[in-house]
Motif scaffolding. Structure first.
Motif, PDB file in Angstrom:
ATOM      1  N   THR A  92      -1.672   2.663  -3.448  1.00 62.49           N
ATOM      2  CA  THR A  92      -1.869   3.602  -4.557  1.00 62.49           C
ATOM      3  C   THR A  92      -1.708   5.045  -4.101  1.00 62.49           C
ATOM      4  O   THR A  92      -1.116   5.873  -4.806  1.00 62.49           O
ATOM      5  CB  THR A  92      -3.266   3.406  -5.175  1.00 62.49           C
ATOM      6  N   PHE A  93      -2.210   5.354  -2.913  1.00 62.36           N
ATOM      7  CA  PHE A  93      -2.198   6.737  -2.436  1.00 62.36           C
ATOM      8  C   PHE A  93      -1.150   6.991  -1.351  1.00 62.36           C
ATOM      9  O   PHE A  93      -1.099   8.074  -0.775  1.00 62.36           O
ATOM     10  CB  PHE A  93      -3.588   7.115  -1.922  1.00 62.36           C
ATOM     11  N   GLY A  94      -0.329   5.986  -1.084  1.00 62.30           N
ATOM     12  CA  GLY A  94       0.756   6.176  -0.126  1.00 62.30           C
ATOM     13  C   GLY A  94       0.327   6.208   1.324  1.00 62.30           C
ATOM     14  O   GLY A  94       1.002   6.809   2.163  1.00 62.30           O
ATOM     15  N   TYR A  95      -0.795   5.558   1.639  1.00 59.11           N
ATOM     16  CA  TYR A  95      -1.259   5.526   3.024  1.00 59.11           C
ATOM     17  C   TYR A  95      -0.555   4.405   3.787  1.00 59.11           C
ATOM     18  O   TYR A  95      -0.242   3.354   3.231  1.00 59.11           O
ATOM     19  CB  TYR A  95      -2.771   5.303   3.094  1.00 59.11           C
ATOM     20  N   THR A  96      -0.350   4.630   5.068  1.00 62.63           N
ATOM     21  CA  THR A  96       0.277   3.629   5.932  1.00 62.63           C
ATOM     22  C   THR A  96      -0.791   2.740   6.559  1.00 62.63           C
ATOM     23  O   THR A  96      -1.816   3.232   7.029  1.00 62.63           O
ATOM     24  CB  THR A  96       1.080   4.313   7.050  1.00 62.63           C
ATOM     25  N   VAL A  97      -0.546   1.430   6.541  1.00 63.90           N
ATOM     26  CA  VAL A  97      -1.474   0.472   7.149  1.00 63.90           C
ATOM     27  C   VAL A  97      -0.756  -0.252   8.283  1.00 63.90           C
ATOM     28  O   VAL A  97       0.350  -0.761   8.105  1.00 63.90           O
ATOM     29  CB  VAL A  97      -1.980  -0.551   6.111  1.00 63.90           C
ATOM     30  N   TRP A  98      -1.395  -0.278   9.453  1.00 64.38           N
ATOM     31  CA  TRP A  98      -0.844  -0.945  10.630  1.00 64.38           C
ATOM     32  C   TRP A  98      -1.683  -2.191  10.905  1.00 64.38           C
ATOM     33  O   TRP A  98      -2.870  -2.081  11.197  1.00 64.38           O
ATOM     34  CB  TRP A  98      -0.904  -0.037  11.858  1.00 64.38           C
TER      35      TRP A  98
ATOM     36  N   ASN B 186      -9.627 -11.171   0.481  1.00 62.34           N
ATOM     37  CA  ASN B 186      -9.890 -10.311  -0.670  1.00 62.34           C
ATOM     38  C   ASN B 186     -10.105  -8.868  -0.220  1.00 62.34           C
ATOM     39  O   ASN B 186      -9.655  -7.923  -0.874  1.00 62.34           O
ATOM     40  CB  ASN B 186     -11.122 -10.802  -1.443  1.00 62.34           C
ATOM     41  N   VAL B 187     -10.798  -8.692   0.899  1.00 53.50           N
ATOM     42  CA  VAL B 187     -10.980  -7.351   1.459  1.00 53.50           C
ATOM     43  C   VAL B 187      -9.628  -6.776   1.868  1.00 53.50           C
ATOM     44  O   VAL B 187      -9.319  -5.612   1.597  1.00 53.50           O
ATOM     45  CB  VAL B 187     -11.939  -7.393   2.670  1.00 53.50           C
ATOM     46  N   LEU B 188      -8.815  -7.595   2.505  1.00 50.67           N
ATOM     47  CA  LEU B 188      -7.489  -7.143   2.925  1.00 50.67           C
ATOM     48  C   LEU B 188      -6.646  -6.755   1.718  1.00 50.67           C
ATOM     49  O   LEU B 188      -5.950  -5.730   1.735  1.00 50.67           O
ATOM     50  CB  LEU B 188      -6.797  -8.247   3.727  1.00 50.67           C
ATOM     51  N   LEU B 189      -6.712  -7.552   0.656  1.00 51.46           N
ATOM     52  CA  LEU B 189      -5.956  -7.246  -0.559  1.00 51.46           C
ATOM     53  C   LEU B 189      -6.385  -5.907  -1.144  1.00 51.46           C
ATOM     54  O   LEU B 189      -5.543  -5.075  -1.500  1.00 51.46           O
ATOM     55  CB  LEU B 189      -6.146  -8.361  -1.585  1.00 51.46           C
ATOM     56  N   ARG B 190      -7.691  -5.683  -1.242  1.00 52.47           N
ATOM     57  CA  ARG B 190      -8.187  -4.412  -1.789  1.00 52.47           C
ATOM     58  C   ARG B 190      -7.745  -3.233  -0.926  1.00 52.47           C
ATOM     59  O   ARG B 190      -7.361  -2.176  -1.437  1.00 52.47           O
ATOM     60  CB  ARG B 190      -9.712  -4.433  -1.904  1.00 52.47           C
ATOM     61  N   ALA B 191      -7.787  -3.429   0.385  1.00 52.68           N
ATOM     62  CA  ALA B 191      -7.385  -2.357   1.300  1.00 52.68           C
ATOM     63  C   ALA B 191      -5.915  -2.006   1.106  1.00 52.68           C
ATOM     64  O   ALA B 191      -5.545  -0.826   1.036  1.00 52.68           O
ATOM     65  CB  ALA B 191      -7.652  -2.780   2.740  1.00 52.68           C
ATOM     66  N   LEU B 192      -5.075  -3.025   1.008  1.00 57.08           N
ATOM     67  CA  LEU B 192      -3.642  -2.782   0.849  1.00 57.08           C
ATOM     68  C   LEU B 192      -3.332  -2.168  -0.514  1.00 57.08           C
ATOM     69  O   LEU B 192      -2.460  -1.296  -0.632  1.00 57.08           O
ATOM     70  CB  LEU B 192      -2.872  -4.090   1.041  1.00 57.08           C
ATOM     71  N   GLN B 193      -4.028  -2.616  -1.548  1.00 60.18           N
ATOM     72  CA  GLN B 193      -3.815  -2.050  -2.876  1.00 60.18           C
ATOM     73  C   GLN B 193      -4.213  -0.578  -2.907  1.00 60.18           C
ATOM     74  O   GLN B 193      -3.500   0.260  -3.473  1.00 60.18           O
ATOM     75  CB  GLN B 193      -4.613  -2.838  -3.918  1.00 60.18           C
ATOM     76  N   TYR B 194      -5.355  -0.269  -2.307  1.00 61.10           N
ATOM     77  CA  TYR B 194      -5.824   1.119  -2.280  1.00 61.10           C
ATOM     78  C   TYR B 194      -4.849   1.993  -1.494  1.00 61.10           C
ATOM     79  O   TYR B 194      -4.485   3.089  -1.928  1.00 61.10           O
ATOM     80  CB  TYR B 194      -7.214   1.181  -1.648  1.00 61.10           C
ATOM     81  N   ALA B 195      -4.424   1.490  -0.340  1.00 56.89           N
ATOM     82  CA  ALA B 195      -3.500   2.255   0.494  1.00 56.89           C
ATOM     83  C   ALA B 195      -2.174   2.488  -0.232  1.00 56.89           C
ATOM     84  O   ALA B 195      -1.603   3.583  -0.176  1.00 56.89           O
ATOM     85  CB  ALA B 195      -3.263   1.529   1.813  1.00 56.89           C
TER      86      ALA B 195
ATOM     87  N   GLU C 191     -13.534   5.414   3.825  1.00 52.37           N
ATOM     88  CA  GLU C 191     -13.099   6.470   2.906  1.00 52.37           C
ATOM     89  C   GLU C 191     -11.749   6.994   3.395  1.00 52.37           C
ATOM     90  O   GLU C 191     -11.660   7.967   4.137  1.00 52.37           O
ATOM     91  CB  GLU C 191     -14.142   7.587   2.858  1.00 52.37           C
ATOM     92  N   MET C 192     -10.692   6.326   2.974  1.00 55.05           N
ATOM     93  CA  MET C 192      -9.366   6.640   3.500  1.00 55.05           C
ATOM     94  C   MET C 192      -8.933   8.068   3.171  1.00 55.05           C
ATOM     95  O   MET C 192      -8.281   8.730   3.985  1.00 55.05           O
ATOM     96  CB  MET C 192      -8.338   5.643   2.964  1.00 55.05           C
ATOM     97  N   ALA C 193      -9.283   8.545   1.996  1.00 51.87           N
ATOM     98  CA  ALA C 193      -8.872   9.899   1.607  1.00 51.87           C
ATOM     99  C   ALA C 193      -9.495  10.933   2.541  1.00 51.87           C
ATOM    100  O   ALA C 193      -8.815  11.862   3.009  1.00 51.87           O
ATOM    101  CB  ALA C 193      -9.269  10.176   0.164  1.00 51.87           C
ATOM    102  N   GLU C 194     -10.781  10.785   2.833  1.00 54.29           N
ATOM    103  CA  GLU C 194     -11.459  11.737   3.713  1.00 54.29           C
ATOM    104  C   GLU C 194     -10.925  11.645   5.139  1.00 54.29           C
ATOM    105  O   GLU C 194     -10.779  12.665   5.828  1.00 54.29           O
ATOM    106  CB  GLU C 194     -12.963  11.481   3.692  1.00 54.29           C
TER     107      GLU C 194
END
Length: 209
Positions: free
Chosen positions: A172-178, A161-170, A138-141
């Motif tokens: 959308t909300f402007g989250y940084t992924v390392w 596919n999991v990685l793609l969903r994670a990057l798309q979600y991040a 739950e990235m927002a929380e």
């Protein structure tokens, strides 16, 4: 308190400074560089000849041992070591025990760091639950709890596919992924980039693609 740091090598990349000069600090803020401002009287003077004077350094991957690895070190001892080395900001990966995939764990870590009041601590939340590469967290929380970004530490996500969903979600909300750009199979057992230096030192190499 007014502080005069003299003869140090001042390095400030943000302002393009790299020279031997004097620094004048008044009430915890930089008052002048080079020459003392009008009316400045130093309460203390530090001779930094042969030393580097710089803004606090940032460690982008600091294992703080808590929670879960207190037998190796503690949050307090790791923060003290960082401060002694001039590191004032620590970014900690989520591969603690338990993994930083729940807001409560992040809040606990932030609260303990605030109470110690030494270095600044910024947690990275887990990108997937338990770092297992399956269900997204739950990235927002986690962001509300204090995470500045999301990572898998050194654990790869094999399901793209999991990685793609994670990057798309991040995104959308402007989250940084390392993410660590290293294939776990090709780089298995490696501790240094392949090349003459690794060969000379007898270190297992990670191929550079």
């Amino acid at each position: 308190m007014n502080l005069h740091i003299k003869n140090g090598r001042l390095i400030d990349p943000a302002n393009g400074i790299d020279s031997v000069t004097d620094l004048f600090i008044a009430d915890g803020k930089v008052a002048a560089i080079g020459n003392a401002p009008d009316g400045f009287t130093a309460d203390s003077t530090i001779d930094a000849t042969g030393l580097v004077v710089a803004p606090g350094l940032v460690d982008l991957s600091a294992r703080l041992r808590e929670p879960g690895y207190e037998y190796k070190a503690t949050l307090e001892s790791e923060m003290q070591a960082a401060i002694q080395g001039g590191v004032t900001t620590l970014v900690c990966p989520p591969d603690t025990d338990p993994v930083l995939d729940e807001p409560g764990l992040v809040e606990m870590l932030k609260h303990r760091a605030r109470n110690l009041n030494q270095a600044n601590v910024h947690p990275l939340g887990a990108l997937t639950m338990g770092l297992k590469g399956q269900a997204l967290t739950e990235m927002a929380e986690l962001t509300e709890a204090g995470c500045i970004g999301f990572a898998q530490a050194e654990v790869p996500i094999f399901d793209t596919n999991v990685l793609l969903r994670a990057l798309q979600y991040a995104k959308t909300f402007g989250y940084t992924v390392w993410l660590r750009p290293q294939d776990p199979h090709i780089g298995r057992g490696g501790v240094a980039h392949s090349g003459p230096l690794a060969t000379r030192l007898g270190l297992p190499g990670v191929p550079v693609m």
